[in-house]
Design a protein around this motif. Structure first.
Motif, PDB file in Angstrom:
ATOM      1  N   THR A   1       1.070  -1.294  -0.100  1.00 60.38           N
ATOM      2  CA  THR A   1       0.070   0.025   0.212  1.00 60.38           C
ATOM      3  C   THR A   1       0.781   1.112   0.117  1.00 60.38           C
ATOM      4  OG1 THR A   1      -0.063   0.338   2.310  1.00 60.38           O
ATOM      5  CG2 THR A   1      -1.697  -1.229   1.570  1.00 60.38           C
ATOM      6  N   SER A   2       0.285   2.624  -0.072  1.00 62.67           N
ATOM      7  CA  SER A   2       1.052   3.637  -0.240  1.00 62.67           C
ATOM      8  C   SER A   2       1.287   4.001   1.325  1.00 62.67           C
ATOM      9  CB  SER A   2       0.489   4.718  -0.791  1.00 62.67           C
ATOM     10  OG  SER A   2      -0.962   5.031  -0.410  1.00 62.67           O
ATOM     11  N   SER A   3       0.757   3.284   2.166  1.00 66.08           N
ATOM     12  CA  SER A   3       0.779   3.823   3.752  1.00 66.08           C
ATOM     13  C   SER A   3       1.353   2.636   4.561  1.00 66.08           C
ATOM     14  CB  SER A   3      -0.769   4.054   4.228  1.00 66.08           C
ATOM     15  OG  SER A   3      -1.437   3.170   3.872  1.00 66.08           O
ATOM     16  N   ALA A   4       2.415   2.052   4.016  1.00 64.63           N
ATOM     17  CA  ALA A   4       3.104   0.980   5.045  1.00 64.63           C
ATOM     18  C   ALA A   4       3.957   1.593   5.837  1.00 64.63           C
ATOM     19  CB  ALA A   4       3.861   0.173   4.000  1.00 64.63           C
ATOM     20  N   GLY A   5       4.282   2.611   5.846  1.00 65.23           N
ATOM     21  CA  GLY A   5       5.009   3.388   6.927  1.00 65.23           C
ATOM     22  C   GLY A   5       6.324   2.713   7.134  1.00 65.23           C
ATOM     23  N   ILE A   6       6.760   2.141   8.532  1.00 67.89           N
ATOM     24  CA  ILE A   6       7.936   1.715   8.767  1.00 67.89           C
ATOM     25  C   ILE A   6       7.746   0.235   7.924  1.00 67.89           C
ATOM     26  CG2 ILE A   6       8.213   2.931  10.794  1.00 67.89           C
ATOM     27  CD1 ILE A   6       7.124   0.783  12.568  1.00 67.89           C
ATOM     28  N   TYR A   7       6.849  -0.267   7.506  1.00 67.83           N
ATOM     29  CA  TYR A   7       6.790  -1.715   7.287  1.00 67.83           C
ATOM     30  C   TYR A   7       6.932  -1.779   5.978  1.00 67.83           C
ATOM     31  CZ  TYR A   7       4.820  -2.345  11.802  1.00 67.83           C
ATOM     32  OH  TYR A   7       4.330  -2.258  13.253  1.00 67.83           O
ATOM     33  N   ARG A   8       7.762  -3.108   5.695  1.00 69.22           N
ATOM     34  CA  ARG A   8       7.943  -3.382   4.035  1.00 69.22           C
ATOM     35  C   ARG A   8       6.594  -3.445   3.461  1.00 69.22           C
ATOM     36  NH1 ARG A   8      11.020  -8.818   1.882  1.00 69.22           N
ATOM     37  NH2 ARG A   8      10.670  -8.600  -0.238  1.00 69.22           N
ATOM     38  N   ASN A   9       5.659  -4.259   3.956  1.00 68.20           N
ATOM     39  CA  ASN A   9       4.213  -4.485   3.642  1.00 68.20           C
ATOM     40  C   ASN A   9       3.332  -4.092   4.849  1.00 68.20           C
ATOM     41  OD1 ASN A   9       4.482  -5.655   0.934  1.00 68.20           O
ATOM     42  ND2 ASN A   9       5.893  -7.441   2.189  1.00 68.20           N
ATOM     43  N   ASP A  10       2.270  -3.561   4.362  1.00 67.53           N
ATOM     44  CA  ASP A  10       1.394  -2.817   5.275  1.00 67.53           C
ATOM     45  C   ASP A  10       0.594  -4.143   6.176  1.00 67.53           C
ATOM     46  OD1 ASP A  10      -0.461  -1.360   6.677  1.00 67.53           O
ATOM     47  OD2 ASP A  10      -0.747   0.008   5.074  1.00 67.53           O
ATOM     48  N   PRO A  11       0.572  -4.057   7.417  1.00 67.51           N
ATOM     49  CA  PRO A  11      -0.155  -5.047   8.183  1.00 67.51           C
ATOM     50  C   PRO A  11      -1.469  -5.193   7.958  1.00 67.51           C
ATOM     51  CG  PRO A  11       1.073  -4.225   9.427  1.00 67.51           C
ATOM     52  CD  PRO A  11       1.506  -3.355   8.276  1.00 67.51           C
ATOM     53  N   LEU A  12      -2.240  -3.888   7.789  1.00 68.60           N
ATOM     54  CA  LEU A  12      -3.647  -3.850   7.618  1.00 68.60           C
ATOM     55  C   LEU A  12      -4.347  -5.041   8.352  1.00 68.60           C
ATOM     56  CD1 LEU A  12      -4.151  -3.113   3.848  1.00 68.60           C
ATOM     57  CD2 LEU A  12      -4.263  -1.531   5.864  1.00 68.60           C
ATOM     58  N   TRP A  13      -4.046  -4.953   9.698  1.00 68.72           N
ATOM     59  CA  TRP A  13      -4.655  -5.976  10.807  1.00 68.72           C
ATOM     60  C   TRP A  13      -6.106  -6.353  10.695  1.00 68.72           C
ATOM     61  CZ3 TRP A  13      -1.226  -9.461  12.521  1.00 68.72           C
ATOM     62  CH2 TRP A  13       0.012  -8.897  12.861  1.00 68.72           C
ATOM     63  N   SER A  14      -6.933  -5.157  10.433  1.00 75.67           N
ATOM     64  CA  SER A  14      -8.293  -5.457  10.527  1.00 75.67           C
ATOM     65  C   SER A  14      -8.847  -6.375   9.310  1.00 75.67           C
ATOM     66  CB  SER A  14      -9.155  -4.149  10.323  1.00 75.67           C
ATOM     67  OG  SER A  14      -8.851  -3.299   9.232  1.00 75.67           O
ATOM     68  N   LEU A  15      -7.894  -6.228   8.102  1.00 79.07           N
ATOM     69  CA  LEU A  15      -8.361  -7.001   6.977  1.00 79.07           C
ATOM     70  C   LEU A  15      -8.085  -8.528   7.223  1.00 79.07           C
ATOM     71  CD1 LEU A  15      -7.264  -5.608   3.468  1.00 79.07           C
ATOM     72  CD2 LEU A  15      -9.417  -5.930   4.456  1.00 79.07           C
TER      73      LEU A  15
ATOM     74  N   ASN B   1      12.453  -6.172   8.049  1.00 75.74           N
ATOM     75  CA  ASN B   1      13.521  -5.448   8.620  1.00 75.74           C
ATOM     76  C   ASN B   1      13.356  -6.435  10.150  1.00 75.74           C
ATOM     77  OD1 ASN B   1      14.854  -3.940  10.744  1.00 75.74           O
ATOM     78  ND2 ASN B   1      14.440  -2.197   9.940  1.00 75.74           N
ATOM     79  N   ARG B   2      14.678  -7.047  10.910  1.00 79.08           N
ATOM     80  CA  ARG B   2      14.395  -7.901  11.812  1.00 79.08           C
ATOM     81  C   ARG B   2      14.305  -7.205  13.061  1.00 79.08           C
ATOM     82  NH1 ARG B   2      20.229  -7.978  10.386  1.00 79.08           N
ATOM     83  NH2 ARG B   2      19.941  -9.417   9.143  1.00 79.08           N
ATOM     84  N   GLU B   3      14.327  -5.853  13.057  1.00 76.72           N
ATOM     85  CA  GLU B   3      14.222  -5.163  14.459  1.00 76.72           C
ATOM     86  C   GLU B   3      12.529  -5.080  14.626  1.00 76.72           C
ATOM     87  OE1 GLU B   3      16.981  -3.683  12.450  1.00 76.72           O
ATOM     88  OE2 GLU B   3      17.929  -5.165  14.155  1.00 76.72           O
ATOM     89  N   LEU B   4      11.819  -5.234  13.734  1.00 74.50           N
ATOM     90  CA  LEU B   4      10.400  -4.911  13.838  1.00 74.50           C
ATOM     91  C   LEU B   4       9.493  -6.042  14.042  1.00 74.50           C
ATOM     92  CD1 LEU B   4       9.869  -2.425  10.970  1.00 74.50           C
ATOM     93  CD2 LEU B   4       9.936  -1.699  13.282  1.00 74.50           C
ATOM     94  N   ILE B   5      10.360  -7.192  14.157  1.00 74.12           N
ATOM     95  CA  ILE B   5       9.617  -8.495  14.113  1.00 74.12           C
ATOM     96  C   ILE B   5       9.013  -8.968  15.317  1.00 74.12           C
ATOM     97  CG2 ILE B   5      10.031 -11.188  13.879  1.00 74.12           C
ATOM     98  CD1 ILE B   5      11.733 -10.478  11.470  1.00 74.12           C
ATOM     99  N   GLN B   6       9.592  -8.756  16.260  1.00 71.42           N
ATOM    100  CA  GLN B   6       9.097  -9.151  17.739  1.00 71.42           C
ATOM    101  C   GLN B   6       7.761  -8.478  17.847  1.00 71.42           C
ATOM    102  OE1 GLN B   6       8.086  -8.102  20.782  1.00 71.42           O
ATOM    103  NE2 GLN B   6       7.916 -10.030  21.865  1.00 71.42           N
ATOM    104  N   GLY B   7       7.567  -7.105  17.745  1.00 72.96           N
ATOM    105  CA  GLY B   7       6.138  -6.503  17.629  1.00 72.96           C
ATOM    106  C   GLY B   7       4.796  -7.053  16.913  1.00 72.96           C
ATOM    107  N   VAL B   8       5.486  -7.404  15.788  1.00 73.21           N
ATOM    108  CA  VAL B   8       4.214  -7.858  14.838  1.00 73.21           C
ATOM    109  C   VAL B   8       3.846  -9.217  15.078  1.00 73.21           C
ATOM    110  CG1 VAL B   8       3.993  -8.765  12.326  1.00 73.21           C
ATOM    111  CG2 VAL B   8       4.927  -6.230  12.879  1.00 73.21           C
ATOM    112  N   ALA B   9       4.925  -9.888  15.587  1.00 73.33           N
ATOM    113  CA  ALA B   9       4.760 -11.402  15.937  1.00 73.33           C
ATOM    114  C   ALA B   9       3.752 -11.289  17.261  1.00 73.33           C
ATOM    115  CB  ALA B   9       6.061 -12.188  16.201  1.00 73.33           C
TER     116      ALA B   9
END
Ligand code: PEP
Ligand code: MN
Length: 351
Positions: free
Chosen positions: A162-176, A199-207
Motif C-alpha cells: 500500500t502507499s501507507s506501509a510506513g515503517i513496514y515493508r508490507n502494510d499489516p492492515l490487521w483489520s483485513l 527488517n528484523r528489528e520490527l519482527i517481535q512487535g508484529v509477532a
C-alpha cells in the motif's frame, strides 16, 4: 500434513528465505531442528523476483537439500510453488507443505493451474494473501484449493503493498486479516512477520500482535548467517535470535476462547486497529491537502472554495445509509476534517 497445534501451542515454521547452497541449507535446518521449537522447515527454491537480474532460486537442487534436511531433523519441509511443474516436482520429492506466494495469489489462472496439478494430493497448502488488499482474491484461492480436494489448507498474512506501509515493508492492515480470519473460522491463519517487516528489528512487535489476535502460528525467515543471505537479508534471523524472539512472545491462553472477557479483548484490539487505520488515512488526506495548498499558492488561488466543499458534503451524505452513519454525525466529522484541512493548506501557503 495437518496444521494442528500441538497441545495448544502455536505452529512455528522457519527456514531461509532461499535455499542457496547445500551447506547453508543443511546448517540452517540443523540449527533450527536443535532448537526444538520449530515444527516445519521452509525454504524458497524458485524465487519470484522483481528483477530478472536478482537471484532466481537454485531450483531442483534445493529439493535434494531439503529432503536431506528432513531426513536429518525429522521435520516436515515446505516450499513455494507458482506453476504446475513446481507442484509436480514438489510431489515427486514428497514435500509436505506447499505455499502459494503473494505474487501468485493475485492470479486466478496461476492459482487454478496449481489446484489442478494438486488435485487430491495429500499435502498441506498455505495461501499467502495477495500483494494488494483484496480479500476476494485470497478467499477465491482458498476455494480453488478446497474444490481440488485439498483438505489441509492454511492462510498466511504477510502484509499488503500500500502507499501507507510506513515503517513496514508490507502494510499489516490487521483489520483485513481479522476479517479474513472471521470469514474462514476453521482455516488456520499464520502470520509472516518477516515479510511484513522487511527488517528484523520490527519482527517481535508484529509477532506479538499476531499472538494477541490468536493466530495459529508464525512463519519466520532464518539463516545461519543472515547478513550474507542472497535474498531478504535484512529480515532474516539467526536460529539463536529466532529462539530468543519466540521465548519473548506471550501467547494467550486459547482454552478461554468463550470467556466474554477474551471476546471483549478481541473486539477492542479490532477497534484499536481500525482507529490506527482511520488516523493513518486522515494523516494521508492532510498530506494531499498540503499538496493542493502548494498548487493553489503557486497559482494564486484561494484556499476556500465553497462549491468544491458542497460537492464533497453531498457525495458523502448520499452514502450515509449504506455506511450506516447518521447525517448529523457525518456533518460533524466532515466539518472537523475541513477545518483541519484548511489549517494545513494555510500552513503551506504562508510558509
Ligand atoms: C517468501 O516467503 O519467501 C516469499 C517470497 O514471500 P511473499 O510471497 O510473501 O513475498
Ligand atoms: Mn523472503
Amino acid at each position: 500434513m495437518k496444521f494442528a497445534r500441538k497441545g495448544g501451542r502455536p505452529i512455528i515454521i522457519s527456514g531461509p528465505c532461499s535455499a542457496e547452497t547445500r551447506e547453508q541449507t543443511l546448517a540452517t535446518c540443523k540449527a533450527l531442528g536443535e532448537l526444538g521449537v520449530v515444527d516445519i522447515l521452509r525454504a524458497g527454491i524458485w524465487k519470484p523476483r522483481t528483477s530478472p537480474d536478482s537471484f532466481q532460486g537454485v531450483g531442483l537442487d534445493g529439493l535434494e537439500w531439503l529432503a536431506e534436511a528432513r531426513a536429518m531433523t525429522g521435520l516436515p519441509i515446505a516450499i513455494e510453488v507458482a506453476t504446475a511443474s513446481h507442484v509436480e516436482a514438489a510431489l515427486r520429492f514428497g514435500v509436505d507443505v506447499l505455499w502459494i506466494g503473494a505474487r501468485t495469489t493475485v492470479s486466478p489462472f496461476a492459482v487454478q493451474a496449481i489446484a489442478d496439478a494438486l488435485r487430491g494430493a495429500d499435502v498441506g497448502v498455505m495461501i499467502k494473501n495477495p500483494m494488494h488488499p483484496d480479500l476476494e482474491l485470497w478467499s477465491g484461492a482458498l476455494e480453488r484449493m478446497s474444490r481440488a480436494g485439498i483438505k489441509n489448507v492454511a492462510l498466511i498474512h504477510r502484509g499488503f503493498s500500500t502507499s501507507s506501509a510506513g515503517i513496514y515493508r508490507n502494510d499489516p492492515l490487521w483489520s483485513l486479516a481479522i476479517d479474513m480470519k472471521l470469514r474462514h473460522k476453521d482455516v488456520p491463519m499464520f502470520c509472516d512477520p518477516s515479510h511484513i517487516c522487511g527488517n528484523r528489528e520490527l519482527i517481535q512487535g508484529v509477532a506479538q500482535r499476531s499472538a494477541d489476535l490468536n493466530f495459529d502460528g508464525l512463519v519466520l525467515e532464518s539463516h545461519i548467517c543472515p547478513d550474507k543471505a542472497w535474498s531478504d537479508s535484512r529480515q532474516q534471523l539467526t536460529p539463536d535470535s529466532l529462539k530468543a524472539l519466540l521465548d519473548s512472545i506471550v501467547w494467550r491462553n486459547e482454552t478461554c476462547g468463550d470467556d466474554p472477557q477474551i471476546q471483549l479483548q478481541d473486539l477492542r484490539l479490532r477497534i484499536d486497529e481500525l482507529d490506527n487505520e482511520l488516523f493513518n488515512t486522515l494523516s494521508l488526506r492532510m498530506k494531499v491537502s498540503e499538496q493542493i495548498g502548494e498548487l493553489k499558492a503557486l497559482n494564486g488561488v484561494t484556499i476556500l472554495q465553497a462549491q468544491r466543499w458542497d460537492d464533497i458534503m453531498h457525495r458523502v451524505m448520499s452514502d450515509a445509509d449504506r455506511l450506516g452513519l447518521s447525517e448529523e454525525f457525518l456533518v460533524k466529522v466532515l466539518d472537523a476534517i475541513h477545518i483541519e484541512s484548511i489549517a494545513h493548506q494555510n500552513k503551506v501557503m504562508n510558509r
